[in-house]
Scaffold this motif. Structure first.
Motif, PDB file in Angstrom:
ATOM      1  N   PHE A  98       0.975  -1.164  -0.023  1.00 37.61           N
ATOM      2  CA  PHE A  98      -0.179  -0.409   0.125  1.00 37.61           C
ATOM      3  C   PHE A  98       0.647   1.199   0.224  1.00 37.61           C
ATOM      4  O   PHE A  98       0.657   1.896  -0.477  1.00 37.61           O
ATOM      5  N   ASN A  99       2.182   1.329   0.627  1.00 35.05           N
ATOM      6  CA  ASN A  99       3.132   2.148   0.799  1.00 35.05           C
ATOM      7  C   ASN A  99       4.090   2.492  -0.506  1.00 35.05           C
ATOM      8  O   ASN A  99       3.697   3.919  -1.473  1.00 35.05           O
ATOM      9  N   ILE A 100       4.076   1.519  -0.751  1.00 34.34           N
ATOM     10  CA  ILE A 100       4.656   1.651  -2.467  1.00 34.34           C
ATOM     11  C   ILE A 100       4.350   2.140  -3.358  1.00 34.34           C
ATOM     12  O   ILE A 100       4.097   2.771  -4.376  1.00 34.34           O
ATOM     13  N   ARG A 101       2.847   1.270  -3.569  1.00 35.91           N
ATOM     14  CA  ARG A 101       1.670   2.297  -4.232  1.00 35.91           C
ATOM     15  C   ARG A 101       1.372   3.532  -4.597  1.00 35.91           C
ATOM     16  O   ARG A 101       1.790   4.270  -5.681  1.00 35.91           O
ATOM     17  N   ILE A 102       1.411   4.148  -2.916  1.00 34.60           N
ATOM     18  CA  ILE A 102       1.364   5.916  -2.630  1.00 34.60           C
ATOM     19  C   ILE A 102       2.233   6.370  -3.554  1.00 34.60           C
ATOM     20  O   ILE A 102       2.061   7.285  -4.097  1.00 34.60           O
ATOM     21  N   ILE A 103       3.261   6.130  -2.796  1.00 36.43           N
ATOM     22  CA  ILE A 103       4.671   6.100  -3.870  1.00 36.43           C
ATOM     23  C   ILE A 103       4.947   6.605  -4.767  1.00 36.43           C
ATOM     24  O   ILE A 103       5.186   8.034  -6.128  1.00 36.43           O
ATOM     25  N   LEU A 104       4.451   5.547  -5.901  1.00 31.89           N
ATOM     26  CA  LEU A 104       4.410   5.412  -7.515  1.00 31.89           C
ATOM     27  C   LEU A 104       3.381   5.842  -7.617  1.00 31.89           C
ATOM     28  O   LEU A 104       4.063   6.814  -8.388  1.00 31.89           O
ATOM     29  N   VAL A 105       2.387   6.411  -7.176  1.00 32.11           N
ATOM     30  CA  VAL A 105       1.542   7.048  -7.920  1.00 32.11           C
ATOM     31  C   VAL A 105       2.200   8.434  -7.551  1.00 32.11           C
ATOM     32  O   VAL A 105       1.769   8.957  -8.857  1.00 32.11           O
ATOM     33  N   LEU A 106       2.376   8.753  -6.746  1.00 31.21           N
ATOM     34  CA  LEU A 106       2.541  10.036  -6.470  1.00 31.21           C
ATOM     35  C   LEU A 106       3.553  11.038  -7.120  1.00 31.21           C
ATOM     36  O   LEU A 106       3.976  11.751  -7.670  1.00 31.21           O
ATOM     37  N   ASP A 155      -2.006  23.505   3.735  1.00 28.86           N
ATOM     38  CA  ASP A 155      -1.755  23.545   5.416  1.00 28.86           C
ATOM     39  C   ASP A 155      -3.062  23.485   5.159  1.00 28.86           C
ATOM     40  O   ASP A 155      -4.535  22.923   6.474  1.00 28.86           O
ATOM     41  N   LYS A 156      -4.093  24.054   5.007  1.00 23.80           N
ATOM     42  CA  LYS A 156      -5.782  24.950   4.857  1.00 23.80           C
ATOM     43  C   LYS A 156      -6.659  23.440   4.907  1.00 23.80           C
ATOM     44  O   LYS A 156      -7.827  22.946   4.760  1.00 23.80           O
ATOM     45  N   HIS A 157      -6.060  23.033   3.209  1.00 16.13           N
ATOM     46  CA  HIS A 157      -7.771  22.460   2.238  1.00 16.13           C
ATOM     47  C   HIS A 157      -7.268  21.141   2.780  1.00 16.13           C
ATOM     48  O   HIS A 157      -7.752  19.987   2.382  1.00 16.13           O
ATOM     49  N   GLY A 158      -5.856  20.406   2.754  1.00 21.02           N
ATOM     50  CA  GLY A 158      -4.932  18.747   2.646  1.00 21.02           C
ATOM     51  C   GLY A 158      -3.804  18.824   1.552  1.00 21.02           C
ATOM     52  O   GLY A 158      -4.335  19.317   0.102  1.00 21.02           O
ATOM     53  N   ARG A 159      -2.883  17.810   2.311  1.00 20.42           N
ATOM     54  CA  ARG A 159      -1.853  17.960   0.527  1.00 20.42           C
ATOM     55  C   ARG A 159      -2.724  17.182  -0.837  1.00 20.42           C
ATOM     56  O   ARG A 159      -2.779  17.759  -2.056  1.00 20.42           O
ATOM     57  N   LYS A 160      -4.180  16.319  -0.640  1.00 20.37           N
ATOM     58  CA  LYS A 160      -4.673  15.667  -1.595  1.00 20.37           C
ATOM     59  C   LYS A 160      -5.683  16.347  -2.460  1.00 20.37           C
ATOM     60  O   LYS A 160      -5.550  17.066  -3.714  1.00 20.37           O
ATOM     61  N   ILE A 161      -6.008  17.658  -1.950  1.00 20.68           N
ATOM     62  CA  ILE A 161      -7.210  18.531  -3.408  1.00 20.68           C
ATOM     63  C   ILE A 161      -6.553  19.539  -3.397  1.00 20.68           C
ATOM     64  O   ILE A 161      -6.026  19.622  -4.576  1.00 20.68           O
ATOM     65  N   PHE A 217      -4.677  12.931 -11.577  1.00 21.94           N
ATOM     66  CA  PHE A 217      -5.572  13.300 -11.728  1.00 21.94           C
ATOM     67  C   PHE A 217      -6.664  12.112 -11.575  1.00 21.94           C
ATOM     68  O   PHE A 217      -7.527  11.944 -10.582  1.00 21.94           O
ATOM     69  N   CYS A 218      -6.236  10.968 -12.515  1.00 20.29           N
ATOM     70  CA  CYS A 218      -7.736   9.996 -12.244  1.00 20.29           C
ATOM     71  C   CYS A 218      -7.000   9.132 -11.349  1.00 20.29           C
ATOM     72  O   CYS A 218      -7.949   8.076 -10.592  1.00 20.29           O
ATOM     73  N   CYS A 219      -6.100   8.821 -10.704  1.00 18.64           N
ATOM     74  CA  CYS A 219      -5.079   7.643  -9.612  1.00 18.64           C
ATOM     75  C   CYS A 219      -5.354   8.212  -8.776  1.00 18.64           C
ATOM     76  O   CYS A 219      -5.294   7.707  -7.202  1.00 18.64           O
ATOM     77  N   SER A 220      -6.103   9.667  -8.215  1.00 16.86           N
ATOM     78  CA  SER A 220      -5.962  10.342  -6.757  1.00 16.86           C
ATOM     79  C   SER A 220      -6.943   9.873  -5.735  1.00 16.86           C
ATOM     80  O   SER A 220      -7.207   9.780  -4.978  1.00 16.86           O
ATOM     81  N   PRO A 221      -7.991   9.193  -6.404  1.00 18.92           N
ATOM     82  CA  PRO A 221      -9.071   8.492  -5.541  1.00 18.92           C
ATOM     83  C   PRO A 221      -8.411   7.541  -4.723  1.00 18.92           C
ATOM     84  O   PRO A 221      -8.922   6.827  -3.702  1.00 18.92           O
ATOM     85  N   TRP A 222      -7.348   6.566  -5.908  1.00 15.31           N
ATOM     86  CA  TRP A 222      -6.809   5.887  -4.764  1.00 15.31           C
ATOM     87  C   TRP A 222      -5.464   6.511  -3.919  1.00 15.31           C
ATOM     88  O   TRP A 222      -4.516   5.381  -3.162  1.00 15.31           O
ATOM     89  N   VAL A 223      -6.120   7.788  -3.366  1.00 20.31           N
ATOM     90  CA  VAL A 223      -4.453   7.871  -2.473  1.00 20.31           C
ATOM     91  C   VAL A 223      -5.083   8.618  -1.702  1.00 20.31           C
ATOM     92  O   VAL A 223      -6.048   9.474  -2.273  1.00 20.31           O
ATOM     93  N   TRP A 257      -5.423   7.530  12.072  1.00 21.79           N
ATOM     94  CA  TRP A 257      -4.598   5.457  12.414  1.00 21.79           C
ATOM     95  C   TRP A 257      -4.500   4.985  11.228  1.00 21.79           C
ATOM     96  O   TRP A 257      -3.971   3.753  10.900  1.00 21.79           O
ATOM     97  N   VAL A 258      -5.994   4.570  10.547  1.00 20.70           N
ATOM     98  CA  VAL A 258      -6.381   3.796   9.670  1.00 20.70           C
ATOM     99  C   VAL A 258      -5.152   3.510   8.825  1.00 20.70           C
ATOM    100  O   VAL A 258      -4.209   2.494   8.202  1.00 20.70           O
ATOM    101  N   ILE A 259      -4.765   4.674   7.687  1.00 26.31           N
ATOM    102  CA  ILE A 259      -4.059   4.625   7.347  1.00 26.31           C
ATOM    103  C   ILE A 259      -2.643   4.665   7.771  1.00 26.31           C
ATOM    104  O   ILE A 259      -2.306   3.549   7.013  1.00 26.31           O
ATOM    105  N   ILE A 260      -1.752   4.700   8.989  1.00 30.65           N
ATOM    106  CA  ILE A 260      -1.151   4.390   9.257  1.00 30.65           C
ATOM    107  C   ILE A 260      -0.770   3.711   9.501  1.00 30.65           C
ATOM    108  O   ILE A 260       0.291   1.915   8.494  1.00 30.65           O
ATOM    109  N   SER A 261      -1.589   2.736  10.113  1.00 34.87           N
ATOM    110  CA  SER A 261      -1.773   0.728   9.855  1.00 34.87           C
ATOM    111  C   SER A 261      -1.139   0.005   8.807  1.00 34.87           C
ATOM    112  O   SER A 261      -0.778  -0.857   8.287  1.00 34.87           O
ATOM    113  N   ARG A 262      -2.636   0.629   7.484  1.00 41.34           N
ATOM    114  CA  ARG A 262      -1.848  -0.064   6.380  1.00 41.34           C
ATOM    115  C   ARG A 262      -0.432   0.460   5.654  1.00 41.34           C
ATOM    116  O   ARG A 262      -0.102  -0.529   4.765  1.00 41.34           O
TER     117      ARG A 262
END
Length: 503
Positions: free
Chosen positions: A9-17, A80-86, A192-198, A215-220
């Motif tokens: 899961f960690n590697i997948r996010i890194i590669l999408v980014l 900081d205001k709206h989050g990293r993903k937005i 942009f298209c892959c962002s729902p999985w991040v 915590w849910v994200i950290i554990s995964r």
């Protein structure tokens, strides 16, 4: 040094980014190849007027960097205001718009505006991606994982170069330069298209008081699917406990100390801001961006021309890509600061040798001398990519505490864009008038910078983002060794198990 403890899961996010990294790399590099396309030069009437061509090329590069400064200034507040993903998705949309306008440019003015818009988007992207990667990476592998940002940036350079080589042979003069410019829309569109999985950054969620989601994200990030590994679960709990306590302490100190003004009047924060800015500025002061952007001029001075120049340029960034990947694998062992110093010393020596070749053989038919000139250019990029490129992004993304990380990284990247505005804007005129003497300035600057890095820059390898605070004289709420004996964070797992399926 803590164990790796990362998951698929960690590697997948890194590669999408890294699609964001590719966006920056391709958009930055594509214009240097475009300057060598006959169709581009003919369409914008840059063939027979060298002085006019130099001004236009300098303006195109300068406005791109100016847009990057705007992007860096924008991204700190927004993430900081709206989050990293937005913020990431917003940057991707801006890059798509800018790329489309470049490909459809009908005059110089439109191209200049389009490059500025693209610069704005990639200025946001190049700040945000390493922050995002750092905030989801375990301490002992952070160099490897965040180092992918620099490596994939240069992979974007390589793609742009080889695309430029291919379109150079097209008989359609418009296709020669419009297709490479249009292609830069693909990478931000993919992101942009892959962002729902991040997922959102767990550290940003903690700053918003959303502990359960974090915590849910950290554990995964530490455990693969339903595979139960007691060691990894325990590690995740300890890391999460450390993160929670540090955010609580930093938030209290932030409010009590007067908020944002502390970035400049609190000595430890001010030192971080200065180090981040200096790291990015000194990387550009090696002359790397000038060599890369005006490589066509450099090879022409060594009596190379035509398609061979495009091929050499593509090989140059291919070597840079491999060296960046090498750096990402070794920096967790060698250390950030040591690798930066090795890279700068190597750049200084090889650029000196390149200047010697140009001084002696520029404009001649001496095959050995000109070949050595090319060889030293390749040695230069090996040291820059292998020691400085990826390493500088990793270092700047990890030296700031969570609540000022986006502003700190943004300020650091302003060092990149300000220096490239100056160096690239002056580049065409300087290289036309004083030629290789322009590179002597970079050699002298780098000699000074090596001394400063060796004397004042603290090492960060193997430390958690929270523990790095101690290297700058700030308090660490809970050291990882102490967290090992604290079970207070274990409750988060049992209370949030149902939420795992929502990410």
């Amino acid at each position: 040094m803590h164990g790796g403890h990362y998951s698929t899961f960690n590697i997948r996010i890194i590669l999408v980014l890294t699609l964001g990294s590719l966006t920056y790399g391709y958009a930055f590099s594509v214009i240097s190849n475009t300057f060598g396309q006959p169709g581009f030069l003919q369409y914008f009437s840059l063939v027979d007027n060298a002085s006019y061509a130099n001004k236009i090329e300098g303006s195109i590069s300068g406005l791109f960097s100016a847009g990057g400064i705007l992007g860096a200034l924008t991204v700190g507040y927004m993430s900081d205001k709206h989050g990293r993903k937005i913020t990431m998705n917003t940057a991707a949309l801006i890059c798509i718009i800018g790329g489309a306008l470049q490909a459809g440019s009908i005059n110089v003015a439109m191209l200049l505006v389009a490059r500025f818009i693209t610069g704005w988007g990639i200025g946001m992207m190049v700040v945000l991606i390493p922050i995002f990667q750092a905030e989801i990476s375990p301490p002992s592998s952070r160099g490897l994982l965040v180092g992918q940002h620099g490596a994939w940036i240069v992979f974007g350079y390589a793609i742009a170069s080889w695309v430029g080589v291919g379109t150079f042979y097209s008989s359609n003069l418009s296709f020669q330069w419009r297709f490479p410019l249009a292609l830069q829309c693909i990478f931000p569109l993919g992101l942009f298209c892959c962002s729902p999985w991040v997922p959102e950054s767990p550290r940003w969620l903690l700053m918003q008081g959303r502990h359960a989601e974090s915590w849910v994200i950290i554990s995964r990030l530490h455990v693969d699917g339903n595979i139960v590994d007691a060691n990894k679960v325990s590690y995740a709990q300890k890391e999460f406990h450390q993160m929670v306590k540090q955010v609580e302490m930093d938030s209290y100190a932030w409010i009590a100390g007067g908020g944002a003004r502390q970035m400049y009047n609190k000595p430890s924060y001010r030192k971080r801001m200065m180090i981040g800015f200096f790291t990015q500025y000194s990387a550009q002061a090696t002359g790397a961006m000038v060599v890369s952007n005006y490589m066509v001029n450099l090879y022409n001075d060594l009596s190379f021309s035509g398609a061979l120049v495009m091929i050499l340029g593509a090989l140059y960034v291919t070597v840079a890509t491999m060296a960046n990947f090498l750096a990402s694998f070794v920096m967790d062992y060698v250390g950030r600061v040591r690798l930066l110093i090795i890279g700068m010393i190597g750049c200084m020596i090889t650029l000196s040798l390149e200047c010697a070749m140009e001084a002696e053989y520029m404009g001649t038919d001496n095959r050995i001398g000109n070949s050595l000139g090319v060889f030293f250019i390749f040695c230069f990029i090996f040291f820059y990519a292998g020691g400085i490129d990826a390493t500088s992004y990793v270092y700047c993304s990890e030296i700031f505490p969570t609540h000022i990380r986006s502003q700190g990284m943004a300020f650091s990247m302003i060092g990149t864009f300000l220096s490239t505005v100056v160096f690239l804007e002056a580049g065409p005129t300087a290289l036309s008038n004083i030629r290789w003497y322009y590179y002597v300035m970079f050699i002298c600057l780098t000699a000074v910078h090596v001394t400063i890095l060796w004397r004042y820059f603290p090492e960060t390898k193997g430390l958690s983002l929270e523990e790095i605070n101690a290297r700058f004289g700030d308090e660490v709420a809970v050291h990882f060794s102490e967290a090992e004996d604290d079970d207070s964070s274990r409750n988060y797992e049992s209370n949030t198990t149902e939420g795992k399926g929502d990410i």
